[in-house]
Scaffold this motif. Structure first.
Motif, short mmCIF file in Angstrom:
data_model
loop_
_atom_site.label_atom_id
_atom_site.label_comp_id
_atom_site.label_asym_id
_atom_site.label_seq_id
_atom_site.Cartn_x
_atom_site.Cartn_y
_atom_site.Cartn_z
N MET B 232 0.69 -0.83 -0.01
CA MET B 232 -0.13 0.00 -0.18
C MET B 232 1.04 1.20 -0.10
N PRO B 233 2.08 1.65 1.23
CA PRO B 233 3.11 2.93 0.60
C PRO B 233 3.35 3.15 -0.81
N THR B 234 3.53 2.01 -1.32
CA THR B 234 3.54 1.87 -3.07
C THR B 234 2.73 2.47 -3.78
N ALA B 235 1.50 1.69 -3.54
CA ALA B 235 0.33 2.16 -4.59
C ALA B 235 -0.31 3.89 -4.15
N ALA B 236 -0.38 4.03 -2.52
CA ALA B 236 0.06 5.71 -2.62
C ALA B 236 0.34 7.07 -2.73
N ARG B 237 2.32 6.03 -3.03
CA ARG B 237 2.82 6.97 -3.90
C ARG B 237 2.22 7.23 -4.65
N GLN B 238 2.04 6.19 -5.35
CA GLN B 238 1.54 6.20 -6.94
C GLN B 238 0.54 7.23 -7.51
N LEU B 239 -0.64 6.85 -6.46
CA LEU B 239 -2.15 7.88 -6.01
C LEU B 239 -1.41 8.52 -6.54
#
Lengths: 250, 414
Positions: B232-239
């Motif tokens: 999720m931290p990676t997905a959050a950065r991308q979003l």
């Protein structure tokens, strides 16, 4: 000719009477509120008061003394149970001191909506010190007798863009003494939230001051708070440093 | 080879003593494994409860709102416009997205008032992200536009409310003006998350927006993905990169960011594990030292004889170390076996929080009722090796003492 003169005088008198009465009734809602504020709006005072909180079958009596100027107020409870509990209002901020915990708590945000010391007053009610005409657009609804006193019934609607707790308030103002006898406070939804009634008025220093009043929270059943002013001194001498956090904790 | 044989034979010369020492070690290992399993169980359940009932996998809100979010402010909100919704819908593996409006309210039943969190939800999309709907005790969710509310059963009991009763939420609009939301209770829930059961009143989003004078604004958009929630931290950065192009104030936050207190607790539990390890060292060391000293005293003559026959001190020490190794291995195996049985039990049947005397009280973790133990094979391997190593190391000092004896005095037992 003589008959015409009499008729003329009568007509003139009638015009004068109706005209004068027109002048009398032409007093505006804003003027009424301002007259009331001249009586009731206290800039600086030292008071001692009693608060009787009735909740269902329970009854609690709290006594307090308070010192205030135009921006600040320091209130200290003096009854045995709450002795030493203090509130300090400085401008828009409110702090509370608990003697048992020897701790100061800032009351802000949602906490301002909570009941003050279990009464029907919220902390926010303590904070309101602006003059009403700045916050509300008033109009006269009607004239009505309340407890044998002829009153103006005024309706105030919050002015656009002003931050006010109550969207609408209806005030009964004594026509002779210009003192508020009853006030109803409404939510934006139209729901009646609170009603305050003045039971006793006294003239002090040529001002009519409510001495005994009752506040009822209309969202809760069987609850009311009686407020009795035991003494009041206008424009007292206030020593420097009274309205500070240090004095709150002393 | 002779030394190794001698060492292992010594393990079984005093079976009772070996067994008692091994059991002491195994009990210490058992405590470690059970504690580790329960901590893992608490963490897993807490994370699930936070994701399923509070935050989803990602939350999109303005950076300013995030900083003030604990106060539930009514400014710094966001509008779910078409572009933002499209950007989120384009995410891979998206299960659902739903807007939330959080606001402070006083819950009023006509007699008492209680501060609560009001939550404006969109009934059509809410169930795509949250599992709250699975926990209805009575009634059901409302539809959009209905003047109805859902709250936790425990909160309802506290306020003496039931399905079909009316309640009033006293709120303050953005202009700080009081308003009331009068609603009929359409359902009561009892979720595994006490924060939800005790503090939240759900109302339709449109009703909340209207009562708070907020137009189309909401506090946040919550997003849920299908399957694993590890990255999720990676997905959050991308979003965040995508949504910031629409509104530079917008950010996407992973659920972990809202679970800081639980994560901190898990970090604290690491310290707890270290303390338990310390206790294990102490228990195992005392056991082994005791056993080694007893063996040495018992075999004083034997040691003297061996030395007279030409055995070196190092070889005698090695024999004692091998004996300790044997005891350590037996203790570790028993400990891991008992640990495995206990963890399997907790994993299958769980343990009620009331067993710790905290069934009804809020202990700061989003769990009520039962905790289920989690499996951690790494912990078994680690603690087994740890037990053996501690046993071996603890035997060195007493072995040296035994090996250092004069052979003649030892034979005559002086």
């Amino acid at each position: 000719m003589k008959k015409n003169t009499i008729v003329g005088i009568l007509l003139l008198s009638l015009l004068l009477i109706t005209g004068l009465s027109g002048i009398v009734t032409a007093i505006t809602a804003e003027e009424i509120i301002n007259y009331r504020d001249k009586n009731e709006y206290i800039i600086s005072a030292r008071i001692e008061a009693e608060m009787i909180i009735v909740n269902g079958g329970r009854k609690m009596t709290k006594t307090l003394r308070s010192l205030s100027d135009d921006q600040n107020a320091l209130t200290e409870f003096t009854n045995p149970r709450d002795r030493g509990t203090k509130f300090l209002k400085r401008g828009e901020d409110l702090w509370m001191f608990f003697p048992e915990a020897e701790d100061v708590v800032k009351i802000s945000g949602h906490m301002l909506n909570q009941s003050m010391m279990g009464s029907d007053f919220s902390y926010q009610d303590m904070m309101e010190s602006d003059q009403l005409t700045e916050l509300y657009q008033f109009k006269i609804l009607q004239e009505e007798e309340l407890d044998g006193r002829l009153c103006y019934v005024l309706e105030g609607i919050a002015r656009e863009g002003k931050e006010v707790s109550y969207y609408r308030r209806v005030i009964w103002v004594d026509q002779e003494r210009f003192v508020g006898l009853k006030e109803e406070l409404y939510a934006r939804s139209g729901r009646l939230l609170k009603v305050s009634m003045v039971n006793k008025i006294e003239q002090i220093d040529q001002r009519w001051i409510p001495i005994e009043s009752v506040m009822e929270n209309k969202l809760r059943e069987n609850t009311r708070t009686e407020f009795k002013l035991l003494s009041i001194e206008f424009n007292p001498e206030i020593a420097e440093g009274v309205f500070t956090l240090e004095s709150l904790q002393s | 080879m002779f030394i190794a044989k001698l060492g292992f034979r010594n393990v079984f010369r005093h079976k009772k003593r070996t067994l008692i020492t091994a059991i002491i070690i195994s009990l210490a290992i058992l405590i470690y494994l059970v504690t580790d399993s329960i901590m893992i169980g608490i963490a897993e359940l807490s994370y699930q409860n936070i994701i399923n009932l509070e935050t989803g996998h990602l939350q999109v809100m303005t950076e300013q709102y995030w900083e003030e979010k604990d106060k539930n402010p009514l400014d710094q909100l966001l509008v779910k416009d078409g572009q933002l919704a499209e950007e989120i819908k384009a995410l891979a593996n998206l299960q659902g997205m739903s807007p939330l409006l959080r606001f402070n309210a006083n819950l009023n039943n006509g007699v008492e008032e209680l501060p609560v969190l009001g939550l404006g939800i969109e009934p059509n999309t809410y169930h795509q992200v949250f599992t709250t709907g699975d926990y209805f005790v009575k009634g059901s969710f409302f539809k959009a536009g209905e003047e109805k509310a859902v709250l936790g059963q425990s909160l309802a009991e506290l306020m003496d409310l039931k399905v079909g009763d009316y309640l009033t939420l006293l709120v303050r609009s953005r202009e700080r003006t009081f308003n009331t939301i009068d609603v009929e209770i359409s359902g009561l829930i009892s979720t595994p998350n006490p924060n939800v059961n005790n503090n939240i009143v759900f109302v339709p989003l449109d009703l909340a927006q209207q009562s708070l004078n907020l137009g189309d604004e909401v506090s946040q958009l919550v997003i849920r993905f299908r399957g694993d929630q590890g990255e999720m931290p990676t997905a959050a950065r991308q979003l965040t990169e995508k949504v910031a192009k629409i509104n530079p104030d917008l950010r996407a936050y992973p659920w972990q960011a809202s679970a800081q207190s639980i994560l901190a607790m898990m970090e604290a539990s690491q310290i707890e594990n270290i303390i338990i390890l310390g206790i294990i060292i102490l228990i195992a060391a005392v056991g082994i030292i005791n056993t080694t000293i007893l063996s040495a005293i018992e075999r004083t003559e034997e040691i003297g004889m061996m030395k007279a026959l030409g055995l070196k001190e190092g070889e005698i020490i090695l024999a004692f170390m091998i004996e300790a190794l044997g005891i350590g291995v037996i203790g570790s195996l028993i400990g891991c076996f008992l640990g495995g049985v206990s963890v399997a039990f907790f994993n299958r049947f769980g343990i009620a929080l009331s067993a710790f005397g905290m069934g009804e009280i809020d202990i700061g973790i989003p769990i009520i009722d039962k905790i289920y133990g989690g499996w951690n094979p790494g912990a078994f391997l680690f603690i087994a090796l740890f037990g053996v190593v501690v046993a071996v190391l603890a035997s060195i000092l007493p072995a040296r003492w035994a090996a250092g004896k004069d052979p003649v005095k030892a034979i005559y037992h002086r």
